[in-house]
Design a protein around this motif. Structure first.
Motif, PDB file in Angstrom:
ATOM      1  N   LEU A 199       1.026  -1.250  -0.027  1.00 50.49           N
ATOM      2  CA  LEU A 199       0.299  -0.383   0.303  1.00 50.49           C
ATOM      3  C   LEU A 199       0.794   0.845   0.113  1.00 50.49           C
ATOM      4  CD1 LEU A 199      -3.116   1.383   0.418  1.00 50.49           C
ATOM      5  CD2 LEU A 199      -2.953   1.418   2.969  1.00 50.49           C
ATOM      6  N   ALA A 200       2.272   1.344   0.950  1.00 49.91           N
ATOM      7  CA  ALA A 200       2.914   2.403   1.029  1.00 49.91           C
ATOM      8  C   ALA A 200       3.241   2.593  -0.107  1.00 49.91           C
ATOM      9  CB  ALA A 200       3.921   1.994   1.838  1.00 49.91           C
ATOM     10  N   ASN A 201       3.836   1.234  -0.944  1.00 49.05           N
ATOM     11  CA  ASN A 201       4.519   1.916  -2.501  1.00 49.05           C
ATOM     12  C   ASN A 201       3.390   1.514  -3.487  1.00 49.05           C
ATOM     13  OD1 ASN A 201       7.323   1.198  -0.863  1.00 49.05           O
ATOM     14  ND2 ASN A 201       6.838  -0.911  -1.050  1.00 49.05           N
ATOM     15  N   ASN A 202       2.171   1.562  -3.627  1.00 46.27           N
ATOM     16  CA  ASN A 202       1.578   2.008  -4.546  1.00 46.27           C
ATOM     17  C   ASN A 202       1.485   0.984  -5.482  1.00 46.27           C
ATOM     18  OD1 ASN A 202      -0.448   4.043  -5.892  1.00 46.27           O
ATOM     19  ND2 ASN A 202       1.049   3.849  -7.331  1.00 46.27           N
ATOM     20  N   GLN A 203       1.298  -0.866  -4.535  1.00 41.14           N
ATOM     21  CA  GLN A 203       1.095  -1.151  -5.394  1.00 41.14           C
ATOM     22  C   GLN A 203       0.129  -2.084  -5.850  1.00 41.14           C
ATOM     23  OE1 GLN A 203       4.427  -3.601  -2.720  1.00 41.14           O
ATOM     24  NE2 GLN A 203       5.477  -4.452  -5.409  1.00 41.14           N
ATOM     25  N   VAL A 204      -1.002  -1.670  -4.229  1.00 39.09           N
ATOM     26  CA  VAL A 204      -1.984  -2.199  -4.253  1.00 39.09           C
ATOM     27  C   VAL A 204      -2.872  -0.424  -3.230  1.00 39.09           C
ATOM     28  CG1 VAL A 204      -1.770  -4.197  -3.746  1.00 39.09           C
ATOM     29  CG2 VAL A 204      -2.214  -2.673  -2.068  1.00 39.09           C
ATOM     30  N   ASP A 205      -4.682  -0.445  -4.084  1.00 41.91           N
ATOM     31  CA  ASP A 205      -5.006   0.460  -3.821  1.00 41.91           C
ATOM     32  C   ASP A 205      -5.739   0.381  -1.628  1.00 41.91           C
ATOM     33  OD1 ASP A 205      -4.062   2.234  -5.662  1.00 41.91           O
ATOM     34  OD2 ASP A 205      -6.078   0.473  -7.043  1.00 41.91           O
ATOM     35  N   ALA A 206      -5.690  -0.484  -1.431  1.00 37.91           N
ATOM     36  CA  ALA A 206      -6.170  -0.975  -0.272  1.00 37.91           C
ATOM     37  C   ALA A 206      -6.241  -2.377   0.640  1.00 37.91           C
ATOM     38  CB  ALA A 206      -8.066  -1.568  -0.882  1.00 37.91           C
ATOM     39  N   VAL A 207      -5.934  -1.970   1.437  1.00 40.72           N
ATOM     40  CA  VAL A 207      -5.901  -3.776   2.159  1.00 40.72           C
ATOM     41  C   VAL A 207      -6.584  -3.595   3.717  1.00 40.72           C
ATOM     42  CG1 VAL A 207      -2.989  -3.450   1.730  1.00 40.72           C
ATOM     43  CG2 VAL A 207      -4.484  -2.452   4.109  1.00 40.72           C
ATOM     44  N   GLN A 208      -7.043  -4.670   4.177  1.00 44.04           N
ATOM     45  CA  GLN A 208      -7.730  -5.350   5.387  1.00 44.04           C
ATOM     46  C   GLN A 208      -6.746  -5.587   6.255  1.00 44.04           C
ATOM     47  OE1 GLN A 208     -11.462  -7.940   4.987  1.00 44.04           O
ATOM     48  NE2 GLN A 208     -10.016  -9.252   6.127  1.00 44.04           N
ATOM     49  N   LEU A 209      -7.165  -4.493   7.633  1.00 42.96           N
ATOM     50  CA  LEU A 209      -5.978  -5.434   8.575  1.00 42.96           C
ATOM     51  C   LEU A 209      -6.939  -6.317   9.968  1.00 42.96           C
ATOM     52  CD1 LEU A 209      -3.866  -1.998   8.750  1.00 42.96           C
ATOM     53  CD2 LEU A 209      -3.041  -3.983   7.677  1.00 42.96           C
ATOM     54  N   LEU A 210      -6.609  -7.440  10.685  1.00 44.45           N
ATOM     55  CA  LEU A 210      -6.839  -7.924  11.599  1.00 44.45           C
ATOM     56  C   LEU A 210      -5.535  -7.399  12.448  1.00 44.45           C
ATOM     57  CD1 LEU A 210      -7.996 -11.214  10.189  1.00 44.45           C
ATOM     58  CD2 LEU A 210      -9.560  -9.549  11.208  1.00 44.45           C
ATOM     59  N   PRO A 211      -5.887  -6.726  13.624  1.00 42.05           N
ATOM     60  CA  PRO A 211      -4.648  -6.144  14.438  1.00 42.05           C
ATOM     61  C   PRO A 211      -3.899  -7.346  15.433  1.00 42.05           C
ATOM     62  CG  PRO A 211      -6.983  -4.929  14.705  1.00 42.05           C
ATOM     63  CD  PRO A 211      -7.154  -5.544  13.237  1.00 42.05           C
ATOM     64  N   TYR A 212      -5.022  -8.323  15.458  1.00 45.44           N
ATOM     65  CA  TYR A 212      -4.171  -9.097  16.081  1.00 45.44           C
ATOM     66  C   TYR A 212      -2.655  -9.470  15.651  1.00 45.44           C
ATOM     67  CZ  TYR A 212      -6.242 -13.286  14.337  1.00 45.44           C
ATOM     68  OH  TYR A 212      -7.126 -14.497  13.090  1.00 45.44           O
ATOM     69  N   THR A 213      -3.110  -9.773  14.453  1.00 44.13           N
ATOM     70  CA  THR A 213      -1.843 -10.301  13.511  1.00 44.13           C
ATOM     71  C   THR A 213      -0.372 -10.006  13.500  1.00 44.13           C
ATOM     72  OG1 THR A 213      -2.707  -9.632  11.466  1.00 44.13           O
ATOM     73  CG2 THR A 213      -3.731 -11.245  12.186  1.00 44.13           C
ATOM     74  N   LEU A 214      -0.485  -8.586  13.370  1.00 41.01           N
ATOM     75  CA  LEU A 214       0.673  -7.518  13.647  1.00 41.01           C
ATOM     76  C   LEU A 214       0.713  -7.076  15.515  1.00 41.01           C
ATOM     77  CD1 LEU A 214      -0.944  -4.583  11.632  1.00 41.01           C
ATOM     78  CD2 LEU A 214       0.815  -6.180  11.099  1.00 41.01           C
ATOM     79  N   VAL A 216      -0.629  -5.305  17.771  1.00 41.01           N
ATOM     80  CA  VAL A 216      -0.370  -4.405  18.262  1.00 41.01           C
ATOM     81  C   VAL A 216      -2.347  -3.665  17.977  1.00 41.01           C
ATOM     82  CG1 VAL A 216       1.263  -3.012  17.609  1.00 41.01           C
ATOM     83  CG2 VAL A 216      -0.701  -2.800  15.990  1.00 41.01           C
ATOM     84  N   PRO A 217      -2.252  -2.919  19.275  1.00 43.44           N
ATOM     85  CA  PRO A 217      -4.126  -2.024  19.087  1.00 43.44           C
ATOM     86  C   PRO A 217      -4.823  -1.455  17.706  1.00 43.44           C
ATOM     87  CG  PRO A 217      -2.687  -0.976  21.005  1.00 43.44           C
ATOM     88  CD  PRO A 217      -1.819  -1.921  20.006  1.00 43.44           C
ATOM     89  N   VAL A 218      -5.136  -0.945  17.406  1.00 40.50           N
ATOM     90  CA  VAL A 218      -6.018  -0.151  16.465  1.00 40.50           C
ATOM     91  C   VAL A 218      -5.809   1.004  16.197  1.00 40.50           C
ATOM     92  CG1 VAL A 218      -8.089   0.157  15.348  1.00 40.50           C
ATOM     93  CG2 VAL A 218      -8.146  -1.675  15.961  1.00 40.50           C
TER      94      VAL A 218
END
Length: 363
Positions: A199-214, A216-218
């Protein structure tokens, strides 16, 4: 469907949903009542399911009054489908076997995965752990919704990072389609960190996040988003009030469409979304005698309020629902037959398009 933000206000972060009117009375089960009790684990011991099982096994054993520690039988499969098949096929309804399965087993069943030979609608839920799903997109896409889908993203497909089209990101893939956008699933992003980099490198326009996989809190995720990106909407239960500014899907839809969503495909999305934000579920086979169900419910209730389990839930930003409170969360992932058929038709129609990188179409 009940508004996720409404659900969140009625519970505490990382704790079991302990309603004052739904407390489970103290029950005891003798070892003779539940012989050779064990937990069938839909995943490895290092998975989220395995971590919970290892922490909760001692509490469950004590509450059930077992002579020996509760045995945990891990499954070599990563998504729990194999374990769920074994549970449905081989587990007698005698209270001796409970399944700990990830939400992916619910999603696999909904999408018609050919490996699935179980029916989770027949399970008796004892405990669920649920979390938040957040869709992050470029700021231009957010502006598109506010301007009723006019502008750049109305004329150009939206590239969505996915592990695979019918993986957990199906939640966002179908959600963006319902919003009137034309997402293209870009496969190969099994790790959330890689999706954010894309997303940061403009390879995609959207991502879905599940905070527990990272881990860290939302609110921490929102504070470190790539430039020119914003949260589009969330599903599930926000674990912190600092993230209340993120609209839920229903609010985002009404903002874009000026009407509430409806129809079989929307009902299918509700079930897909519930499967995605369900991190794990603990269940018994259907037809397990009521007294044994009550004993297991009490055991899972005790596990949910155990300080060690509570600390683990807070660390992973989970909300736990135990006892009778677990049933509504599993029922969210159980749509009517019309919704299931609509979802599978939609997947069948779009799969050839996804293979050649074309945008997703509604039915």
């Amino acid at each position: 469907m009940t508004s996720p933000s409404t659900t969140r206000r009625g519970c505490l972060k990382g704790l079991a949903l302990l309603g004052a009117g739904s407390a489970i009375p103290a029950l005891s089960a003798k070892a003779a009542d539940i012989p050779d009790a064990h937990l069938l684990l839909g995943g490895t011991m290092t998975s989220i399911q395995g971590q919970f099982g290892e922490l909760a096994a001692g509490v469950i054993s004590r509450t059930l009054g077992l002579d020996a520690p509760l045995e945990i039988t891990p499954d070599i499969g990563q998504d729990g489908v194999r374990a769920a098949n074994l549970f449905d096929a081989n587990s007698a309804p005698d209270g001796s076997t409970a399944l700990i399965a990830p939400g992916s087993v619910l999603l696999a069943s909904l999408t018609g995965d050919p490996r699935v030979h179980y029916d989770f609608a027949r399970w008796t839920p004892l405990l669920t752990a649920h979390t938040t799903t957040v869709v992050i997109a470029r700021a231009e896409l957010h502006k598109t919704l506010r301007s009723r889908l006019k502008g750049f993203f109305h004329d150009h497909p939206v590239r969505l990072a996915v592990s695979r089209p019918t993986g957990t990101e199906l939640d966002a893939l179908l959600g963006l389609t319902l919003l009137g956008l034309r997402p293209i699933p870009v496969s190969g992003f099994a790790r959330t960190e890689d999706a954010l980099d894309a997303l940061a490198n403009n390879q995609v326009d959207a991502v879905q996040l599940l905070p527990y996989t990272l881990g860290v809190p939302v609110e921490d995720i929102l504070a470190k988003l790539p430039p020119d990106t914003v949260p589009l909407y969330h599903t599930g239960d926000l674990s912190d009030t600092s993230a209340d500014s993120i609209p839920n899907f229903l609010e985002a839809y009404q903002q874009a469409r000026h009407r509430p969503p409806e129809g079989a495909l929307y009902r299918a999305w509700q079930a897909v979304s519930a499967s995605t934000y369900t991190a794990l579920t603990v269940a018994l086979p259907m037809l397990t005698p009521p007294d044994l169900v009550k004993s297991w419910q009490k055991a899972c209730w005790d596990a949910a309020v155990d300080p060690t389990v509570r600390h683990w839930a807070e660390k992973h930003h989970f909300m736990l629902a135990a006892g009778d409170n677990a049933a509504p969360f599993l029922s969210r992932a159980t749509p009517d037959i019309g919704a299931i058929l609509a979802l599978r038709r939609w997947i069948a129609m779009n799969t050839p398009r996804w293979r050649i990188g074309q945008e997703t179409r509604p039915i």
